[in-house]
Write a protein that holds these residues in place. Structure first.
Motif: not given
Length: 227
Positions: A147-165
């Motif tokens: 049901r996710l409509r809006v996804l906002r990711l900001d200043y996550l300097p070490n983020l490598k993955s949202i989900c593995g699949r």
């Protein structure tokens, strides 16, 4: 507020661990909570969220020692819930989640228990490498973020993955990624957000460095990109 017999809706910010403990001790307030901000939870590294069956918006901010957020899977299963099937989850109304300035938070894997999330905003979480941790053994049948409509990711300097699949993202309209230089792959394939997606926002530098399964998928999503 405990003495108010007919109270059925509560919305307010909670600052500090002692105040949060009062909420944990009050089933009445938990049952009536619709909007909740948690901030400055001193000396709290592990946050166990209580069941708030009418909660619609949750904001967690400026908790500098917080590393992990949990709902109790054993408790969920005892009530008839499982990782891939949560028909009566007491979080079924929770649709807006805002996370910011949690510098030690590692991931948001607890979101697999939030089936109705529509808006997710995550900002200033320096230690986060994954949104959904790969090692959780999540069922392939789970409709994660359906049901996710809006996804906002900001200043996550070490983020490598949202989900593995790759995920279907059947309702996703807007995806925004800013200042996440190590996020090199999106959980998107040819079946993702087929009829819903409107925009993907980010820097051109980041977009040009993304890795794709094939050029066809890259070309498909390139039409939605805005820098």
């Amino acid at each position: 507020m405990e003495s108010l017999v007919h109270i059925n809706e509560v919305s307010f910010p909670i600052e500090g661990a002692p105040s949060f403990q009062i909420l944990l001790n009050s089933q009445k307030l938990q049952n009536a909570m619709k909007w909740l901000t948690l901030g400055n939870l001193e000396c709290v590294a592990l946050l166990h969220l209580p069941r708030m069956k009418h909660l619609q918006t949750l904001e967690i901010r400026i908790c500098r020692e917080l590393e992990e957020i949990k709902v109790d899977p054993k408790q969920e299963r005892r009530r008839g819930f499982a990782v891939d099937y949560i028909p009566g989850s007491n979080f079924h109304t929770l649709c807006n989640i805002i996370i910011y300035q949690l510098p030690n938070l590692l991931n948001l894997t607890w979101l697999i228990y939030i089936p109705s999330v529509e808006v997710l905003k995550v900002t200033d979480c320096y230690s986060m490498k994954e949104v959904i941790q790969d090692e959780t053994g999540i069922s392939q049948n789970l409709s994660l973020f359906s049901r996710l409509r809006v996804l906002r990711l900001d200043y996550l300097p070490n983020l490598k993955s949202i989900c593995g699949r790759a995920l279907p993202f059947t309702s996703l309209t807007d995806l925004s990624v800013e200042r996440c230089p190590f996020l090199r792959k999106l959980p998107l394939d040819s079946n993702s957000a087929t009829y819903s997606l409107k925009t993907i926002k980010g820097s051109r530098w980041w977009w040009d460095r993304l890795q794709w399964e094939n050029e066809t998928i890259k070309d498909t999503f390139n039409h939605y990109f805005q820098d």
